[in-house]
Design an enzyme around this catalytic site. Structure first.
Site, PDB file in Angstrom:
ATOM      1  N   LYS A  15      26.625 -97.935 -32.305  1.00  0.00           N
ATOM      2  CA  LYS A  15      26.339 -97.965 -33.919  1.00  0.00           C
ATOM      3  C   LYS A  15      27.668 -97.163 -34.414  1.00  0.00           C
ATOM      4  CE  LYS A  15      21.463 -97.793 -33.714  1.00  0.00           C
ATOM      5  NZ  LYS A  15      20.354 -97.239 -34.030  1.00  0.00           N
ATOM      6  N   HIS A  47      15.261 -84.680 -25.703  1.00  0.00           N
ATOM      7  CA  HIS A  47      14.182 -85.537 -25.084  1.00  0.00           C
ATOM      8  C   HIS A  47      12.752 -84.556 -25.543  1.00  0.00           C
ATOM      9  CE1 HIS A  47      15.433 -84.039 -21.176  1.00  0.00           C
ATOM     10  NE2 HIS A  47      16.539 -84.678 -21.429  1.00  0.00           N
TER      11      HIS A  47
HETATM   12  C1  LIG Z   1      20.682 -76.886 -23.151  1.00  0.00           C
HETATM   13  C2  LIG Z   1      19.166 -76.765 -24.114  1.00  0.00           C
HETATM   14  C3  LIG Z   1      19.644 -76.255 -25.476  1.00  0.00           C
HETATM   15  C4  LIG Z   1      18.496 -77.692 -24.062  1.00  0.00           C
HETATM   16  O1  LIG Z   1      17.323 -77.726 -25.015  1.00  0.00           O
HETATM   17  P1  LIG Z   1      15.932 -78.220 -24.544  1.00  0.00           P
HETATM   18  O2  LIG Z   1      15.175 -77.975 -25.726  1.00  0.00           O
HETATM   19  O3  LIG Z   1      15.670 -77.585 -23.006  1.00  0.00           O
HETATM   20  O4  LIG Z   1      16.173 -79.710 -23.991  1.00  0.00           O
HETATM   21  P2  LIG Z   1      16.230 -80.964 -24.808  1.00  0.00           P
HETATM   22  O5  LIG Z   1      15.419 -82.126 -24.581  1.00  0.00           O
HETATM   23  O6  LIG Z   1      16.574 -80.739 -26.529  1.00  0.00           O
HETATM   24  O7  LIG Z   1      17.800 -81.265 -24.422  1.00  0.00           O
HETATM   25  C5  LIG Z   1      18.151 -81.623 -22.967  1.00  0.00           C
HETATM   26  C6  LIG Z   1      19.346 -82.380 -22.989  1.00  0.00           C
HETATM   27  O8  LIG Z   1      20.442 -81.557 -23.540  1.00  0.00           O
HETATM   28  C7  LIG Z   1      21.855 -81.714 -23.205  1.00  0.00           C
HETATM   29  N1  LIG Z   1      22.302 -80.417 -22.798  1.00  0.00           N
HETATM   30  C8  LIG Z   1      22.023 -79.682 -21.423  1.00  0.00           C
HETATM   31  N2  LIG Z   1      22.668 -78.673 -21.350  1.00  0.00           N
HETATM   32  C9  LIG Z   1      23.535 -78.647 -22.601  1.00  0.00           C
HETATM   33  C10 LIG Z   1      24.356 -77.629 -23.306  1.00  0.00           C
HETATM   34  N3  LIG Z   1      24.831 -76.447 -22.636  1.00  0.00           N
HETATM   35  N4  LIG Z   1      25.142 -78.068 -24.233  1.00  0.00           N
HETATM   36  C11 LIG Z   1      24.603 -79.137 -24.974  1.00  0.00           C
HETATM   37  N5  LIG Z   1      23.800 -79.828 -24.304  1.00  0.00           N
HETATM   38  C12 LIG Z   1      23.189 -79.601 -23.235  1.00  0.00           C
HETATM   39  C13 LIG Z   1      21.444 -82.564 -21.887  1.00  0.00           C
HETATM   40  O9  LIG Z   1      21.767 -84.101 -22.338  1.00  0.00           O
HETATM   41  C14 LIG Z   1      20.116 -82.484 -21.735  1.00  0.00           C
HETATM   42  O10 LIG Z   1      19.608 -83.641 -21.219  1.00  0.00           O
HETATM   43  P3  LIG Z   1      19.359 -83.968 -19.800  1.00  0.00           P
HETATM   44  O11 LIG Z   1      18.572 -82.757 -19.204  1.00  0.00           O
HETATM   45  O12 LIG Z   1      18.359 -85.359 -19.467  1.00  0.00           O
HETATM   46  O13 LIG Z   1      20.727 -83.998 -19.070  1.00  0.00           O
HETATM   47  C15 LIG Z   1      18.387 -75.460 -23.576  1.00  0.00           C
HETATM   48  O14 LIG Z   1      17.849 -75.648 -22.309  1.00  0.00           O
HETATM   49  C16 LIG Z   1      19.357 -74.262 -23.600  1.00  0.00           C
HETATM   50  O15 LIG Z   1      19.583 -73.521 -24.636  1.00  0.00           O
HETATM   51  N6  LIG Z   1      19.969 -73.711 -22.225  1.00  0.00           N
HETATM   52  C17 LIG Z   1      20.909 -72.758 -22.438  1.00  0.00           C
HETATM   53  C18 LIG Z   1      20.108 -71.696 -21.808  1.00  0.00           C
HETATM   54  C19 LIG Z   1      19.365 -71.661 -20.871  1.00  0.00           C
HETATM   55  O16 LIG Z   1      19.583 -72.708 -19.877  1.00  0.00           O
HETATM   56  N7  LIG Z   1      18.524 -70.569 -20.353  1.00  0.00           N
HETATM   57  C20 LIG Z   1      17.815 -70.711 -19.152  1.00  0.00           C
HETATM   58  C21 LIG Z   1      18.439 -70.278 -18.028  1.00  0.00           C
HETATM   59  S1  LIG Z   1      18.845 -68.642 -18.009  1.00  0.00           S
END
Ligand SMILES: CC(C)(COP(=O)(O)OP(=O)(O)OC[C@H]1O[C@@H](n2cnc3c(N)ncnc32)[C@H](O)[C@@H]1OP(=O)(O)O)[C@@H](O)C(=O)NCCC(=O)NCCS
Length: 116
Positions: free
Chosen positions: A54, A102
């Site tokens: 898109k 997701h």
């Molecule tokens: C990355 C993060 C923002 C994902 O948010 P979430 O609400 O858990 O999950 P969402 O469904 O919104 O997003 C998941 C997707 O984000 C994407 N993603 C993962 N890590 C990412 C990052 N560092 N930056 C950007 N996007 C990211 C991936 O596509 C992931 O999908 P997948 O698991 O199928 O590959 C969140 O996990 C985070 O803040 N992580 C960093 C801190 C952390 O991991 N703390 C715990 C361990 S100390």
């Protein structure tokens, strides 16, 4: 140039249960499939490729197929997407940004392209 898409996780799950790995091969290559540990990720990749199509205004079809789009993951888990060389050239794409989420049975992706 921006694109967004939403994919039902159940729809991808049903496709996988019906057709097995062939369901994934329809829109992913071997390296992309290797990144999938759960169906949510596959649904996110589907949405990401639809969103990328898109963002260039074609949608998925003859001009931009699923296999003209390649998803990888950075070390920190963040996804990234690249268009085929031909599409990069045709649409003057300098850089592509991808974000995926997701929850609640759906996966959503946004793609943003910077033009040369
Ligand atoms: C990355 C993060 C923002 C994902 O948010 P979430 O609400 O858990 O999950 P969402 O469904 O919104 O997003 C998941 C997707 O984000 C994407 N993603 C993962 N890590 C990412 C990052 N560092 N930056 C950007 N996007 C990211 C991936 O596509 C992931 O999908 P997948 O698991 O199928 O590959 C969140 O996990 C985070 O803040 N992580 C960093 C801190 C952390 O991991 N703390 C715990 C361990 S100390």
């Amino acid at each position: 140039m921006i694109g967004i898409d939403i994919a039902s996780i159940d729809r991808i799950k049903n496709m996988y249960e019906k057709f097995g790995i062939k369901a994934y091969e329809r829109f992913l290559d071997e390296e992309e499939i290797a990144l999938i540990k759960r169906v949510e990720t596959a649904a996110g990749f589907w949405a990401a490729k639809e969103a990328a199509s898109k963002a260039i205004g074609t949608g998925i079809g003859k001009e931009c197929s699923f296999h003209d789009l390649k998803i990888k993951k950075k070390k920190n888990g963040a996804p990234k997407l690249k268009y085929s060389k031909a599409l990069q050239k045709k649409y003057k794409i300098k850089k592509t940004y991808l974000s995926i989420t997701h929850d609640q049975g759906v996966a959503i992706a946004v793609v943003h392209n910077i033009k040369k």
